[in-house]
Write a protein that holds these residues in place. Structure first.
Motif, PDB file in Angstrom:
ATOM      1  N   UNK A  89       0.817  -1.215   0.000  1.00 23.47           N
ATOM      2  CA  UNK A  89       0.000   0.000   0.000  1.00 23.47           C
ATOM      3  C   UNK A  89       0.852   1.268   0.000  1.00 23.47           C
ATOM      4  N   UNK A  90       2.153   1.096   0.152  1.00 23.54           N
ATOM      5  CA  UNK A  90       3.065   2.236   0.158  1.00 23.54           C
ATOM      6  C   UNK A  90       2.994   2.974  -1.164  1.00 23.54           C
ATOM      7  N   UNK A  91       2.725   4.277  -1.089  1.00 21.64           N
ATOM      8  CA  UNK A  91       2.567   5.096  -2.288  1.00 21.64           C
ATOM      9  C   UNK A  91       2.321   6.538  -1.876  1.00 21.64           C
ATOM     10  N   UNK A  92       2.326   7.408  -2.866  1.00 17.24           N
ATOM     11  CA  UNK A  92       1.813   8.755  -2.670  1.00 17.24           C
ATOM     12  C   UNK A  92       0.326   8.722  -2.998  1.00 17.24           C
ATOM     13  N   UNK A  93      -0.478   9.176  -2.082  1.00 18.53           N
ATOM     14  CA  UNK A  93      -1.917   9.168  -2.244  1.00 18.53           C
ATOM     15  C   UNK A  93      -2.403  10.570  -2.640  1.00 18.53           C
ATOM     16  N   UNK A  94      -3.200  10.604  -3.694  1.00 27.45           N
ATOM     17  CA  UNK A  94      -3.694  11.869  -4.235  1.00 27.45           C
ATOM     18  C   UNK A  94      -5.214  11.945  -4.108  1.00 27.45           C
ATOM     19  N   UNK A  95      -5.675  13.065  -3.666  1.00 27.48           N
ATOM     20  CA  UNK A  95      -7.104  13.348  -3.640  1.00 27.48           C
ATOM     21  C   UNK A  95      -7.529  13.865  -5.020  1.00 27.48           C
ATOM     22  N   UNK A  96      -8.704  13.465  -5.433  1.00 31.13           N
ATOM     23  CA  UNK A  96      -9.253  13.901  -6.711  1.00 31.13           C
ATOM     24  C   UNK A  96     -10.698  14.329  -6.532  1.00 31.13           C
ATOM     25  N   UNK A  97     -11.074  15.382  -7.240  1.00 29.03           N
ATOM     26  CA  UNK A  97     -12.466  15.829  -7.183  1.00 29.03           C
ATOM     27  C   UNK A  97     -12.909  16.310  -8.553  1.00 29.03           C
ATOM     28  N   UNK A  98     -14.112  15.940  -8.922  1.00 27.93           N
ATOM     29  CA  UNK A  98     -14.734  16.420 -10.153  1.00 27.93           C
ATOM     30  C   UNK A  98     -15.652  17.569  -9.770  1.00 27.93           C
ATOM     31  N   UNK A  99     -15.242  18.780 -10.156  1.00 28.36           N
ATOM     32  CA  UNK A  99     -15.844  19.991  -9.599  1.00 28.36           C
ATOM     33  C   UNK A  99     -16.405  20.888 -10.696  1.00 28.36           C
ATOM     34  N   UNK A 100     -17.608  21.367 -10.462  1.00 30.15           N
ATOM     35  CA  UNK A 100     -18.174  22.417 -11.304  1.00 30.15           C
ATOM     36  C   UNK A 100     -17.940  23.741 -10.587  1.00 30.15           C
ATOM     37  N   UNK A 101     -17.213  24.622 -11.218  1.00 27.94           N
ATOM     38  CA  UNK A 101     -16.941  25.918 -10.612  1.00 27.94           C
ATOM     39  C   UNK A 101     -17.913  26.964 -11.153  1.00 27.94           C
ATOM     40  N   UNK A 102     -17.831  28.138 -10.565  1.00 27.71           N
ATOM     41  CA  UNK A 102     -18.682  29.233 -11.034  1.00 27.71           C
ATOM     42  C   UNK A 102     -18.149  29.859 -12.313  1.00 27.71           C
ATOM     43  N   UNK A 103     -16.948  29.410 -12.737  1.00 28.82           N
ATOM     44  CA  UNK A 103     -16.305  30.020 -13.900  1.00 28.82           C
ATOM     45  C   UNK A 103     -16.504  29.221 -15.179  1.00 28.82           C
ATOM     46  N   UNK A 104     -16.808  27.922 -15.050  1.00 31.81           N
ATOM     47  CA  UNK A 104     -16.895  27.052 -16.210  1.00 31.81           C
ATOM     48  C   UNK A 104     -18.281  26.442 -16.331  1.00 31.81           C
ATOM     49  N   UNK A 105     -18.594  25.993 -17.560  1.00 38.77           N
ATOM     50  CA  UNK A 105     -19.912  25.414 -17.803  1.00 38.77           C
ATOM     51  C   UNK A 105     -19.951  23.914 -17.561  1.00 38.77           C
ATOM     52  N   UNK A 106     -18.771  23.275 -17.512  1.00 34.86           N
ATOM     53  CA  UNK A 106     -18.709  21.832 -17.305  1.00 34.86           C
ATOM     54  C   UNK A 106     -17.757  21.524 -16.160  1.00 34.86           C
ATOM     55  N   UNK A 107     -17.969  20.396 -15.466  1.00 30.38           N
ATOM     56  CA  UNK A 107     -17.054  20.031 -14.380  1.00 30.38           C
ATOM     57  C   UNK A 107     -15.686  19.639 -14.929  1.00 30.38           C
ATOM     58  N   UNK A 108     -14.679  19.793 -14.099  1.00 36.18           N
ATOM     59  CA  UNK A 108     -13.353  19.308 -14.454  1.00 36.18           C
ATOM     60  C   UNK A 108     -12.686  18.706 -13.226  1.00 36.18           C
ATOM     61  N   UNK A 109     -11.632  17.928 -13.507  1.00 35.52           N
ATOM     62  CA  UNK A 109     -10.893  17.261 -12.440  1.00 35.52           C
ATOM     63  C   UNK A 109      -9.903  18.208 -11.775  1.00 35.52           C
TER      64      UNK A 109
END
Length: 121
Positions: A89-109
């Protein structure tokens, strides 16, 4: 625009437990999914667990039964509880989120900066 700040991780012996958390902030209209990936030295980044906004969960086979992902939507935070840790399990762990912001029309990672998890044998 969007920041993902991770905390937790560290060094633990095999069989031990660790918890990770990741808080999102910024110009967020909606978070569609949050999850965790990991990357070990010399390997590709892989999905560990994910959780769409609907509440279902998805786990890599290698962590099923040992890891638990959860979300607190009011805090825009995702958690990963890791039990019965193994050296692999040893690794670098990264958080990811698919987010719709107030600036864009579609969500991005968006990605966190990564946190090291080391499991000693």
């Amino acid at each position: 625009q969007v920041q993902l700040v991770e905390s937790g991780g560290g060094l633990v012996q095999a069989g031990g437990s660790l918890g990770l958390s990741c808080a999102a902030s910024g110009i967020i209209s909606r978070i569609d999914a949050m999850g965790w990936y990991r990357q070990a030295p010399g390997k590709q980044r892989e999905l560990v667990a994910s959780m769409p906004s609907g509440g279902s969960t998805n786990y890599a086979d290698s962590v099923k039964g040992r890891f638990t992902i959860s979300r607190d939507n009011t805090k825009k935070t995702v958690y990963l509880q890791m039990n019965s840790l193994k050296p692999e399990d040893t690794a670098v762990y990264y958080c990811n989120a698919l987010v719709l912001t107030t600036m864009l029309a579609v969500p991005r990672d968006y990605w966190g900066q990564g946190t090291q998890v080391t499991v000693s044998s």
